[in-house]
Write a protein that holds these residues in place. Structure first.
Motif: not given
Length: 90
Positions: A57-70
């Motif tokens: 679902k995260i890939r499908q909705n193109r949610i960006k995750i970067v260093v420091g995210d909770k």
């Protein structure tokens, strides 16, 4: 009596799929490193470091995750060093 027989036939019928129970451990953590192919190194709230990959679902909705995210991670009880990132907190 016929209802019980029908129920037992449904249970033994391989065509009818039964819902599997999820036996996953949900933990919260922080992203510490960005690895290749949607994998991340995470530090959990209890201090353990694990490798996490993005859920569908995260890939499908193109949610960006970067260093420091909770993030919230689902860990399998069989291998507690790998998990699936299921939610990014704001």
């Amino acid at each position: 009596m016929t209802q019980n027989i029908e129920f037992s036939e449904e249970k033994n019928n391989p065509k009818i799929k039964q819902k599997k129970q999820k036996k996953l451990v949900d933990m919260e953590g922080v992203v510490t490193h960005n690895l290749s192919n949607g994998k991340f190194r995470l530090k959990l709230e209890n201090g353990v470091e694990v490798i996490g990959h993005l859920s569908g679902k995260i890939r499908q909705n193109r949610i960006k995750i970067v260093v420091g995210d909770k993030v919230t991670v689902e860990l399998s009880p069989y291998d507690l060093t790998k998990g699936r990132i299921t939610y990014r907190h704001r």
